[in-house]
Design a protein around this motif. Structure first.
Motif, PDB file in Angstrom:
ATOM      1  N   GLN A  21       1.175  -1.459  -0.005  1.00  0.00           N
ATOM      2  CA  GLN A  21      -0.020   0.465   0.183  1.00  0.00           C
ATOM      3  C   GLN A  21       0.954   1.358   0.026  1.00  0.00           C
ATOM      4  O   GLN A  21       1.420   1.566   0.598  1.00  0.00           O
ATOM      5  CB  GLN A  21      -0.781  -0.303   0.844  1.00  0.00           C
ATOM      6  CG  GLN A  21      -1.872   1.543   1.624  1.00  0.00           C
ATOM      7  CD  GLN A  21      -2.670   1.209   2.875  1.00  0.00           C
ATOM      8  OE1 GLN A  21      -2.539   0.488   3.083  1.00  0.00           O
ATOM      9  NE2 GLN A  21      -3.529   1.977   2.810  1.00  0.00           N
ATOM     10  N   ARG A  22       0.852   1.779  -0.473  1.00  0.00           N
ATOM     11  CA  ARG A  22       1.861   2.978  -1.306  1.00  0.00           C
ATOM     12  C   ARG A  22       0.903   4.651  -0.396  1.00  0.00           C
ATOM     13  O   ARG A  22       1.811   5.519   0.645  1.00  0.00           O
ATOM     14  CB  ARG A  22       1.955   3.818  -2.025  1.00  0.00           C
ATOM     15  CG  ARG A  22       2.666   2.409  -2.895  1.00  0.00           C
ATOM     16  CD  ARG A  22       4.513   2.710  -3.360  1.00  0.00           C
ATOM     17  NE  ARG A  22       5.067   2.099  -3.790  1.00  0.00           N
ATOM     18  CZ  ARG A  22       4.771   1.314  -3.856  1.00  0.00           C
ATOM     19  NH1 ARG A  22       3.908   0.060  -3.140  1.00  0.00           N
ATOM     20  NH2 ARG A  22       5.963   0.167  -4.491  1.00  0.00           N
ATOM     21  N   THR A  23      -0.482   4.421  -0.377  1.00  0.00           N
ATOM     22  CA  THR A  23      -1.307   5.679   0.025  1.00  0.00           C
ATOM     23  C   THR A  23      -2.383   5.046   1.135  1.00  0.00           C
ATOM     24  O   THR A  23      -3.260   4.312   0.211  1.00  0.00           O
ATOM     25  CB  THR A  23      -1.644   6.604  -0.753  1.00  0.00           C
ATOM     26  OG1 THR A  23      -2.181   6.567  -2.210  1.00  0.00           O
ATOM     27  CG2 THR A  23      -0.092   7.174  -1.870  1.00  0.00           C
ATOM     28  N   VAL A  24      -2.175   6.000   1.510  1.00  0.00           N
ATOM     29  CA  VAL A  24      -3.988   5.779   1.761  1.00  0.00           C
ATOM     30  C   VAL A  24      -4.918   6.820   1.839  1.00  0.00           C
ATOM     31  O   VAL A  24      -4.577   8.622   1.983  1.00  0.00           O
ATOM     32  CB  VAL A  24      -3.771   6.347   3.657  1.00  0.00           C
ATOM     33  CG1 VAL A  24      -5.095   6.419   4.303  1.00  0.00           C
ATOM     34  CG2 VAL A  24      -2.878   4.976   3.908  1.00  0.00           C
ATOM     35  N   ARG A  25      -6.433   6.860   1.156  1.00  0.00           N
ATOM     36  CA  ARG A  25      -6.940   7.567   0.763  1.00  0.00           C
ATOM     37  C   ARG A  25      -8.121   7.906   2.278  1.00  0.00           C
ATOM     38  O   ARG A  25      -8.281   7.584   2.694  1.00  0.00           O
ATOM     39  CB  ARG A  25      -8.379   7.005   0.125  1.00  0.00           C
ATOM     40  CG  ARG A  25      -9.645   8.766  -0.149  1.00  0.00           C
ATOM     41  CD  ARG A  25     -10.131   8.070  -1.059  1.00  0.00           C
ATOM     42  NE  ARG A  25      -9.640   7.489  -2.123  1.00  0.00           N
ATOM     43  CZ  ARG A  25     -10.089   6.785  -4.106  1.00  0.00           C
ATOM     44  NH1 ARG A  25     -10.706   6.327  -4.036  1.00  0.00           N
ATOM     45  NH2 ARG A  25      -8.840   7.152  -4.643  1.00  0.00           N
TER      46      ARG A  25
END
Length: 288
Positions: free
Chosen positions: A130-134
């Protein structure tokens, strides 16, 4: 719900045991929420430039208008990695301070198992991290505080939300009735709260005296008196009804907050742990 695999396994076993008893008693089936305590979450609060909060939240909030709701894609380095050094010095962790826990969609343990079963080119490991979190954020309020820290670093902030009604002025030596709450600075979760406490201003850092048989004593933290003393320097005219708010980057230790609770912890944590806290004091009346 539990975050670690061990806690989830323990909850699952307990649910199975209870389900068997419920079936025998012909009761309705239960859900995981029935086995856990619930607590209403409060909005996260922090100051601009606060080292206690995720850098991604800080950057996102700076671009928002009051009352705005917006969705952001936040990189992993701007989340837990951005506060790891601060909480490492304090001996705490971000989740205890009240920050949300953004878990990876695929745990490292599962990725390791997959790596043992599939060739690297079939696994495509990089695509499964996972690169980002929304995150959806709402900017609820903006409050101005006075910076009372020696170097103006924001470590000690004070706000006189309400100076109170006109009448007899609050001064040291008066017996007052007040509510106070010491909470986690970010989540607002109460660490120590007392309503309708009665004590003499200037006599904090000790238990209230027993004035009649059967009366229970209450510990008044020294930080409550410090907030009142500093507020008097900023605004000498404070009256019953006054509401004071403070934020400390390094709050009181558990022993300073309440020795009764502090004794249940290890000596290192009881005397050295200073989490970020917010302090709210509401003066209700002067006791004659």
């Amino acid at each position: 719900l539990p975050e670690t695999p061990e806690e989830r396994d323990e909850l699952r076993i307990r649910m199975v045991q209870v389900a068997e008893l419920d079936n025998k008693s012909r009761k309705l089936p239960r859900t995981p929420e029935d086995f856990l305590t619930k607590e209403t979450l409060q909005p996260l609060c922090w100051r601009y430039g606060d080292p206690c909060v995720y850098a991604g939240f800080e950057l996102a909030s700076r671009s928002m208008h009051l009352g705005e709701i917006a969705v952001f894609e936040i990189d992993q380095p701007l989340l837990e990695a951005s506060v790891a050094e601060f909480y490492k010095k304090d001996g705490g962790i971000a989740r205890v301070a009240g920050l949300p826990n953004f878990r990876h969609h695929i745990e490292d343990r599962k990725l390791n198992l997959l790596a043992q079963e599939l060739p690297e080119w079939e696994l495509e490991l990089e695509s499964k991290k996972q690169r980002t979190v929304r995150a959806e954020l709402e900017l609820c309020s903006i409050d101005l505080f006075d910076d009372l820290s020696p170097q103006r670093t924001g470590e000690y902030l004070l706000r006189i939300a309400d100076p109170g009604r006109f009448g007899r002025k609050l001064v040291h030596g008066l017996k007052v009735e007040a509510n106070f709450r010491v909470s986690g600075a970010l989540s607002g979760m109460a660490l120590y709260r007392v309503d309708n406490a009665v004590w003499v201003l200037g006599q904090e850092g000790q238990n209230t005296p027993v004035e009649r048989p059967g009366m229970e004593t209450v510990w008044i933290p020294a930080c409550v008196g410090q907030v009142f003393q500093d507020a008097c320097r900023s605004m000498p005219l404070l009256y019953p009804g006054a509401r004071l708010e403070a934020r400390l980057q390094n709050g009181p230790t558990p022993m300073e907050l309440n020795p009764k609770f502090g004794r249940a912890l290890s000596s290192k944590r009881a005397w050295n742990h200073r989490p970020p806290v917010s302090i709210v004091v509401e003066f209700l009346a002067i006791v004659e």
